[in-house]
Design a protein around this motif. Sequence first.
Motif, PDB file in Angstrom:
ATOM      1  N   UNK A   1       0.830  -1.199   0.000  1.00  0.00           N
ATOM      2  CA  UNK A   1       0.000   0.000   0.000  1.00  0.00           C
ATOM      3  C   UNK A   1       0.868   1.253   0.000  1.00  0.00           C
ATOM      4  N   UNK A   2       1.968   1.202   0.760  1.00  0.00           N
ATOM      5  CA  UNK A   2       2.861   2.356   0.808  1.00  0.00           C
ATOM      6  C   UNK A   2       3.501   2.593  -0.556  1.00  0.00           C
ATOM      7  N   UNK A   3       3.926   1.491  -1.212  1.00  0.00           N
ATOM      8  CA  UNK A   3       4.517   1.638  -2.544  1.00  0.00           C
ATOM      9  C   UNK A   3       3.498   2.189  -3.539  1.00  0.00           C
ATOM     10  N   UNK A   4       2.268   1.664  -3.472  1.00  0.00           N
ATOM     11  CA  UNK A   4       1.225   2.161  -4.355  1.00  0.00           C
ATOM     12  C   UNK A   4       0.938   3.634  -4.093  1.00  0.00           C
ATOM     13  N   UNK A   5       0.965   4.002  -2.820  1.00  0.00           N
ATOM     14  CA  UNK A   5       0.715   5.401  -2.469  1.00  0.00           C
ATOM     15  C   UNK A   5       1.807   6.299  -3.037  1.00  0.00           C
ATOM     16  N   UNK A   6       3.071   5.842  -2.918  1.00  0.00           N
ATOM     17  CA  UNK A   6       4.184   6.624  -3.465  1.00  0.00           C
ATOM     18  C   UNK A   6       4.041   6.748  -4.973  1.00  0.00           C
ATOM     19  N   UNK A   7       3.710   5.599  -5.635  1.00  0.00           N
ATOM     20  CA  UNK A   7       3.527   5.626  -7.087  1.00  0.00           C
ATOM     21  C   UNK A   7       2.403   6.565  -7.488  1.00  0.00           C
ATOM     22  N   UNK A   8       1.303   6.516  -6.720  1.00  0.00           N
ATOM     23  CA  UNK A   8       0.171   7.392  -7.011  1.00  0.00           C
ATOM     24  C   UNK A   8       0.555   8.859  -6.839  1.00  0.00           C
ATOM     25  N   UNK A   9       1.353   9.140  -5.800  1.00  0.00           N
ATOM     26  CA  UNK A   9       1.790  10.516  -5.576  1.00  0.00           C
ATOM     27  C   UNK A   9       2.718  10.988  -6.695  1.00  0.00           C
ATOM     28  N   UNK A  10       3.618  10.071  -7.135  1.00  0.00           N
ATOM     29  CA  UNK A  10       4.499  10.420  -8.245  1.00  0.00           C
ATOM     30  C   UNK A  10       3.692  10.684  -9.514  1.00  0.00           C
ATOM     31  N   UNK A  11       2.686   9.825  -9.771  1.00  0.00           N
ATOM     32  CA  UNK A  11       1.829  10.017 -10.940  1.00  0.00           C
ATOM     33  C   UNK A  11       1.072  11.332 -10.843  1.00  0.00           C
ATOM     34  N   UNK A  12       0.648  11.655  -9.630  1.00  0.00           N
ATOM     35  CA  UNK A  12      -0.061  12.920  -9.428  1.00  0.00           C
ATOM     36  C   UNK A  12       0.849  14.098  -9.733  1.00  0.00           C
ATOM     37  N   UNK A  13       2.130  13.987  -9.336  1.00  0.00           N
ATOM     38  CA  UNK A  13       3.089  15.059  -9.615  1.00  0.00           C
ATOM     39  C   UNK A  13       3.294  15.211 -11.118  1.00  0.00           C
ATOM     40  N   UNK A  14       3.436  14.047 -11.796  1.00  0.00           N
ATOM     41  CA  UNK A  14       3.614  14.085 -13.253  1.00  0.00           C
ATOM     42  C   UNK A  14       2.392  14.702 -13.923  1.00  0.00           C
ATOM     43  N   UNK A  15       1.203  14.254 -13.492  1.00  0.00           N
ATOM     44  CA  UNK A  15      -0.034  14.801 -14.059  1.00  0.00           C
ATOM     45  C   UNK A  15      -0.135  16.295 -13.814  1.00  0.00           C
ATOM     46  N   UNK A  16       0.299  16.720 -12.632  1.00  0.00           N
ATOM     47  CA  UNK A  16       0.257  18.146 -12.304  1.00  0.00           C
ATOM     48  C   UNK A  16       1.193  18.934 -13.202  1.00  0.00           C
ATOM     49  N   UNK A  17       2.391  18.361 -13.452  1.00  0.00           N
ATOM     50  CA  UNK A  17       3.335  19.037 -14.338  1.00  0.00           C
ATOM     51  C   UNK A  17       2.765  19.139 -15.757  1.00  0.00           C
ATOM     52  N   UNK A  18       2.159  18.031 -16.226  1.00  0.00           N
ATOM     53  CA  UNK A  18       1.575  18.045 -17.558  1.00  0.00           C
ATOM     54  C   UNK A  18       0.434  19.052 -17.639  1.00  0.00           C
ATOM     55  N   UNK A  19      -0.375  19.096 -16.611  1.00  0.00           N
ATOM     56  CA  UNK A  19      -1.468  20.064 -16.570  1.00  0.00           C
ATOM     57  C   UNK A  19      -0.925  21.489 -16.589  1.00  0.00           C
ATOM     58  N   UNK A  20       0.168  21.696 -15.843  1.00  0.00           N
ATOM     59  CA  UNK A  20       0.792  23.020 -15.823  1.00  0.00           C
ATOM     60  C   UNK A  20       1.307  23.404 -17.201  1.00  0.00           C
ATOM     61  N   UNK A  21       1.927  22.438 -17.890  1.00  0.00           N
ATOM     62  CA  UNK A  21       2.428  22.697 -19.245  1.00  0.00           C
ATOM     63  C   UNK A  21       1.275  23.026 -20.191  1.00  0.00           C
ATOM     64  N   UNK A  22       0.169  22.274 -20.053  1.00  0.00           N
ATOM     65  CA  UNK A  22      -0.996  22.547 -20.901  1.00  0.00           C
ATOM     66  C   UNK A  22      -1.545  23.946 -20.646  1.00  0.00           C
ATOM     67  N   UNK A  23      -1.596  24.299 -19.393  1.00  0.00           N
ATOM     68  CA  UNK A  23      -2.079  25.636 -19.047  1.00  0.00           C
ATOM     69  C   UNK A  23      -1.155  26.706 -19.616  1.00  0.00           C
TER      70      UNK A  23
END
Length: 271
Positions: A191-213
């Motif tokens: 669960x901890x690994x999945x949480x870290x992966x999810x947080x990393x994915x969220x960071x990537x998604x946030x960066x992509x969203x920022x680039x789109x904006x």
Amino acid sequence: MRNLNIALAVVVPVILVILLNHPFHTIHEGHVGIYWRFGALSNKVTEPGLHMHNPFATRIAQVQVTLQTDTVREIPCGTSGGVMIFFDKIEVVNLLNRSAALNTIKLYGVDYDKIWIFDKIHHEINQFCSKHTLRDVYIEKFETLDEELGKALQRDCDLYETGIKIITIRVTKPRIPDAVRNNYEDVEKNKARLLVAAQEQAVISKKEETLRIQEKIRAEKEAEIAKINAEKEAAVTLINAQSRTAEEEARANRAALVSRINLEMQLLEKE
């Protein structure tokens, strides 16, 4: 003289017997004294200090009326799935109301806390475990267990007029079979690994969203600039067209004037 000697021979041994049997007793601070005379509970309650009693007829108990912590150890319980687990220690901080001490002792004895704290904790823990799965007990509902125990104990203490106030309860994590614990630890690690992966994915998604904006803002800015430039060009074209029209009108007016003057001169010459 002889009578005096006889009196002394009688009185002195009596005094010695009384002194040897300790007719004085001390009630310590934070306690009250409760008394039994010839086995019957007395209505007398004493405060801290030095007191006298009849050592032959009176039994004394000191009852604590300040905050105390009862520690219940080694509590076994079986979950709804049949897994046996153990709570090593549950601490119950409680307070016996001073004014209720005599009635509490009368109803439940000096060991009143065995009934309402120790035995009650065992009962409530077993009730809790039997209604929940191992996961509920060990993880999902563990953080609220102390609060639920406190409510259950206080409810019954009030119902049966024990005079006990439950202040707080501290529950240790239960011991579970090693194989089950290892499995849960593996699950938590995953669960901890999945949480870290999810947080990393969220960071990537946030960066992509920022680039789109940023791209959108850049495109909107370029479009706005292009619009402004087009409006400027249109304004310049309009001004140039208006200027050409004015020049053409001026030339036409000058030509018409010259023609009129020439015509008038020709008419004058004929005359």
